[in-house]
Design a protein around this motif. Structure first.
Motif, PDB file in Angstrom:
ATOM      1  N   PRO A  45       0.808  -1.226   0.000  1.00  0.00           N
ATOM      2  CA  PRO A  45       0.000   0.000   0.000  1.00  0.00           C
ATOM      3  C   PRO A  45       0.843   1.280   0.000  1.00  0.00           C
ATOM      4  O   PRO A  45       0.552   2.220  -0.746  1.00  0.00           O
ATOM      5  N   SER A  46       1.887   1.321   0.818  1.00  0.00           N
ATOM      6  CA  SER A  46       2.719   2.518   0.884  1.00  0.00           C
ATOM      7  C   SER A  46       3.537   2.709  -0.386  1.00  0.00           C
ATOM      8  O   SER A  46       3.911   3.832  -0.737  1.00  0.00           O
ATOM      9  N   ILE A  47       3.801   1.617  -1.098  1.00  0.00           N
ATOM     10  CA  ILE A  47       4.547   1.724  -2.354  1.00  0.00           C
ATOM     11  C   ILE A  47       3.656   2.270  -3.462  1.00  0.00           C
ATOM     12  O   ILE A  47       4.047   3.156  -4.228  1.00  0.00           O
ATOM     13  N   TRP A  48       2.424   1.772  -3.526  1.00  0.00           N
ATOM     14  CA  TRP A  48       1.529   2.151  -4.617  1.00  0.00           C
ATOM     15  C   TRP A  48       1.067   3.594  -4.524  1.00  0.00           C
ATOM     16  O   TRP A  48       0.904   4.266  -5.552  1.00  0.00           O
ATOM     17  N   ILE A  49       0.808   4.075  -3.316  1.00  0.00           N
ATOM     18  CA  ILE A  49       0.347   5.469  -3.212  1.00  0.00           C
ATOM     19  C   ILE A  49       1.224   6.275  -2.261  1.00  0.00           C
ATOM     20  O   ILE A  49       0.752   7.134  -1.528  1.00  0.00           O
ATOM     21  N   ASN A  50       2.494   5.978  -2.273  1.00  0.00           N
ATOM     22  CA  ASN A  50       3.521   6.785  -1.599  1.00  0.00           C
ATOM     23  C   ASN A  50       3.310   6.947  -0.111  1.00  0.00           C
ATOM     24  O   ASN A  50       3.739   7.937   0.484  1.00  0.00           O
ATOM     25  N   GLY A  51       2.586   6.018   0.506  1.00  0.00           N
ATOM     26  CA  GLY A  51       2.441   6.031   1.957  1.00  0.00           C
ATOM     27  C   GLY A  51       1.753   7.244   2.519  1.00  0.00           C
ATOM     28  O   GLY A  51       1.982   7.625   3.660  1.00  0.00           O
ATOM     29  N   THR A  52       0.899   7.892   1.732  1.00  0.00           N
ATOM     30  CA  THR A  52       0.247   9.114   2.195  1.00  0.00           C
ATOM     31  C   THR A  52      -1.089   8.790   2.841  1.00  0.00           C
ATOM     32  O   THR A  52      -2.034   8.436   2.151  1.00  0.00           O
ATOM     33  N   PRO A  53      -1.199   8.915   4.158  1.00  0.00           N
ATOM     34  CA  PRO A  53      -2.496   8.725   4.793  1.00  0.00           C
ATOM     35  C   PRO A  53      -3.385   9.911   4.445  1.00  0.00           C
ATOM     36  O   PRO A  53      -2.872  10.995   4.189  1.00  0.00           O
ATOM     37  N   PRO A  54      -4.740   9.755   4.413  1.00  0.00           N
ATOM     38  CA  PRO A  54      -5.433   8.524   4.811  1.00  0.00           C
ATOM     39  C   PRO A  54      -5.628   7.507   3.684  1.00  0.00           C
ATOM     40  O   PRO A  54      -6.082   6.410   3.926  1.00  0.00           O
ATOM     41  N   SER A  55      -5.292   7.901   2.446  1.00  0.00           N
ATOM     42  CA  SER A  55      -5.606   7.024   1.312  1.00  0.00           C
ATOM     43  C   SER A  55      -4.920   5.674   1.415  1.00  0.00           C
ATOM     44  O   SER A  55      -5.511   4.634   1.081  1.00  0.00           O
ATOM     45  N   SER A  56      -3.658   5.646   1.872  1.00  0.00           N
ATOM     46  CA  SER A  56      -2.934   4.379   1.935  1.00  0.00           C
ATOM     47  C   SER A  56      -3.580   3.399   2.900  1.00  0.00           C
ATOM     48  O   SER A  56      -3.462   2.181   2.737  1.00  0.00           O
ATOM     49  N   ILE A  57      -4.301   3.900   3.901  1.00  0.00           N
ATOM     50  CA  ILE A  57      -4.978   3.025   4.870  1.00  0.00           C
ATOM     51  C   ILE A  57      -6.142   2.289   4.218  1.00  0.00           C
ATOM     52  O   ILE A  57      -6.518   1.195   4.638  1.00  0.00           O
ATOM     53  N   ASN A  80      -6.763  11.593 -10.677  1.00  0.00           N
ATOM     54  CA  ASN A  80      -6.852  10.319 -11.400  1.00  0.00           C
ATOM     55  C   ASN A  80      -5.891   9.266 -10.853  1.00  0.00           C
ATOM     56  O   ASN A  80      -5.343   8.461 -11.599  1.00  0.00           O
ATOM     57  N   GLY A  81      -5.668   9.268  -9.545  1.00  0.00           N
ATOM     58  CA  GLY A  81      -4.758   8.312  -8.936  1.00  0.00           C
ATOM     59  C   GLY A  81      -5.489   7.306  -8.068  1.00  0.00           C
ATOM     60  O   GLY A  81      -6.708   7.346  -7.918  1.00  0.00           O
ATOM     61  N   TRP A  82      -4.726   6.405  -7.467  1.00  0.00           N
ATOM     62  CA  TRP A  82      -5.291   5.379  -6.602  1.00  0.00           C
ATOM     63  C   TRP A  82      -6.021   6.012  -5.422  1.00  0.00           C
ATOM     64  O   TRP A  82      -7.089   5.553  -5.018  1.00  0.00           O
ATOM     65  N   GLY A  83      -5.425   7.050  -4.844  1.00  0.00           N
ATOM     66  CA  GLY A  83      -6.037   7.690  -3.681  1.00  0.00           C
ATOM     67  C   GLY A  83      -7.413   8.245  -3.975  1.00  0.00           C
ATOM     68  O   GLY A  83      -8.347   8.103  -3.176  1.00  0.00           O
ATOM     69  N   THR A  84      -7.577   8.865  -5.145  1.00  0.00           N
ATOM     70  CA  THR A  84      -8.871   9.428  -5.533  1.00  0.00           C
ATOM     71  C   THR A  84      -9.915   8.336  -5.703  1.00  0.00           C
ATOM     72  O   THR A  84     -11.064   8.479  -5.276  1.00  0.00           O
ATOM     73  N   LEU A  85      -9.509   7.234  -6.327  1.00  0.00           N
ATOM     74  CA  LEU A  85     -10.427   6.112  -6.513  1.00  0.00           C
ATOM     75  C   LEU A  85     -10.873   5.541  -5.171  1.00  0.00           C
ATOM     76  O   LEU A  85     -12.066   5.295  -4.948  1.00  0.00           O
ATOM     77  N   LEU A  86      -9.924   5.341  -4.274  1.00  0.00           N
ATOM     78  CA  LEU A  86     -10.228   4.733  -2.976  1.00  0.00           C
ATOM     79  C   LEU A  86     -11.099   5.649  -2.124  1.00  0.00           C
ATOM     80  O   LEU A  86     -12.029   5.194  -1.455  1.00  0.00           O
ATOM     81  N   ARG A  87     -10.805   6.947  -2.139  1.00  0.00           N
ATOM     82  CA  ARG A  87     -11.621   7.891  -1.353  1.00  0.00           C
ATOM     83  C   ARG A  87     -13.045   7.954  -1.884  1.00  0.00           C
ATOM     84  O   ARG A  87     -14.004   8.033  -1.103  1.00  0.00           O
ATOM     85  N   GLY A  88     -13.197   7.927  -3.194  1.00  0.00           N
ATOM     86  CA  GLY A  88     -14.538   7.956  -3.770  1.00  0.00           C
ATOM     87  C   GLY A  88     -15.358   6.746  -3.382  1.00  0.00           C
ATOM     88  O   GLY A  88     -16.518   6.861  -2.970  1.00  0.00           O
ATOM     89  N   GLY A  89     -14.756   5.551  -3.500  1.00  0.00           N
ATOM     90  CA  GLY A  89     -15.468   4.334  -3.127  1.00  0.00           C
ATOM     91  C   GLY A  89     -15.806   4.286  -1.658  1.00  0.00           C
ATOM     92  O   GLY A  89     -16.919   3.907  -1.272  1.00  0.00           O
ATOM     93  N   ALA A  90     -14.848   4.695  -0.811  1.00  0.00           N
ATOM     94  CA  ALA A  90     -15.085   4.681   0.634  1.00  0.00           C
ATOM     95  C   ALA A  90     -16.154   5.693   1.021  1.00  0.00           C
ATOM     96  O   ALA A  90     -16.998   5.416   1.889  1.00  0.00           O
TER      97      ALA A  90
END
Length: 364
Positions: free
Chosen positions: A42-54, A102-112
């Motif tokens: 998780p920290s590798i894919w989105i640079n370990g930036t909380p809260p998205s990496s959680i 358009n990154g992983w963090g945006t996708l994850l925050r939207g779904g959550a």
């Protein structure tokens, strides 16, 4: 028109739901910050930036990748496209509003975020109130549903189950009110998130045909009603049929079944091994079902989960059965000692599962 008691109960449940979600988030956040990750991806894919990496744990990887790239790998066909489609739409909306990239963090925050909005607690309250005509019992059942068996997946992350549970409850409530078309649409939406949604068609079949037959209302069983029932029962099957590329490697020529068997070892009694005994001990307090179509549905799903699925799936799916919490409520009222034991177990296991989720350990 809602009574003052009902309005007060719904407002209280909303408050409790917010508190529980905050507690889950805080526990997961603290655990992720203080404890080492078993898997550092998780920290590798989105640079370990909380809260998205959680939010990036377990199946969330697959949903986010499908949302970004589509179905690239064969094993990804085990996941239905309802959530990836929703994540993709929300990702575009966030980018247009200037909140995402358009990154992983945006996708994850939207779904959550959408999972949080699909809070099924108040729907379960109204469903329970319809059957039991007791506001106190309905409130207790709905309140106990906040003690879910997989809180991180159901209250926090971009997972299918919050949406599946919400639309399942909505459809069940529509069936209870004889709103068959609305029920069919809700069950079809539930089927976009999980294959188990096809079982929900049984509620429409029961209400439109079986119940009138058993109660002697055979004058209702007209050809027109039969045709309407067939159409409404078929609608929830469409997402399953659409999702599958039909292959010929299995007895059921479905890529979904093939992938589940090949990559997740899903099959009759395949999970029944000595090494999985601890997982069954975790799951057993939640395998407790009691109302006829609900009993039959719970029985069918419980048999499938017990003999043909992983315990992790059971922990996420059993909250979609109202009987789980109706039984827990009766336990609290009729056998308070055992009811308190169930609540204690649920709280302790829920807290532990949040910690395990945060450090990327099973079950999830």
């Amino acid at each position: 028109m809602q009574s003052a008691t009902t309005r007060r109960h719904v407002q209280t449940l909303l408050t409790l739901s917010v508190i529980v979600r905050l507690a889950v988030w805080i526990l997961v956040y603290i655990s992720a910050r203080l404890l080492p990750l078993f898997d550092a991806s998780p920290s590798i894919w989105i640079n370990g930036t909380p809260p998205s990496s959680i939010l990036l744990r377990w199946d969330a990887f697959h949903f986010a990748h499908i949302a970004r790239e589509g179905y690239v790998y064969e094993h990804e066909w085990a996941f239905f496209n309802g959530l990836p489609l929703l994540m993709r739409i929300l990702d575009h909306l966030q980018v247009l509003a200037g909140f995402g990239t358009n990154g992983w963090g945006t996708l994850l925050r939207g779904g959550a975020g959408m999972a949080i909005l699909c809070d099924s607690t108040h729907v379960l309250y109204h469903l329970s109130l319809h059957y039991f005509r007791s506001p106190s019992l309905a409130f207790l059942s709905a309140a106990l549903s906040l003690l879910s068996s997989s809180p991180a997946a159901l209250k926090l992350a971009s997972y299918n189950e919050p949406f599946f549970t919400y639309f399942s409850y909505r459809g069940m409530l529509a069936c209870a009110r004889s709103q068959w078309a609305a029920a069919s649409v809700c069950f079809a939406l539930a089927s976009m998130f999980r294959s188990n949604g096809i079982l929900l068609s049984g509620f429409i079949l029961w209400g439109m045909l079986v119940a009138p037959f058993l109660t002697g209302q055979k004058d209702l069983l007209t050809p027109r009603r039969l045709l309407k029932c067939v159409l409404l029962t078929a609608l929830p099957l469409i997402p399953f049929i659409h999702h599958n590329d039909w292959c010929t490697n299995n007895m059921l020529p479905s890529i979904y079944s093939h992938v589940q068997s090949k990559y997740w070892n899903v099959g009759f009694l395949r999970y029944w091994t000595v090494s999985n005994i601890p997982n069954f001990s975790l799951d057993s307090p939640f395998l407790s079902p009691s109302l006829l179509p609900h009993v039959l549905h719970a029985l069918a799903l419980t048999l499938i989960l017990t003999f043909n699925a992983h315990v992790q799936i059971s922990l996420r799916l059993l909250p979609s059965l109202p009987l789980t919490y109706w039984a827990a409520a009766r336990l609290m009222l009729d056998l308070p000692k055992w009811g308190k034991a169930w609540v204690t177990w649920s709280v302790l296991w829920g807290a532990l599962s949040c910690v395990l989720w945060a450090v990327f350990l099973p079950p999830a």
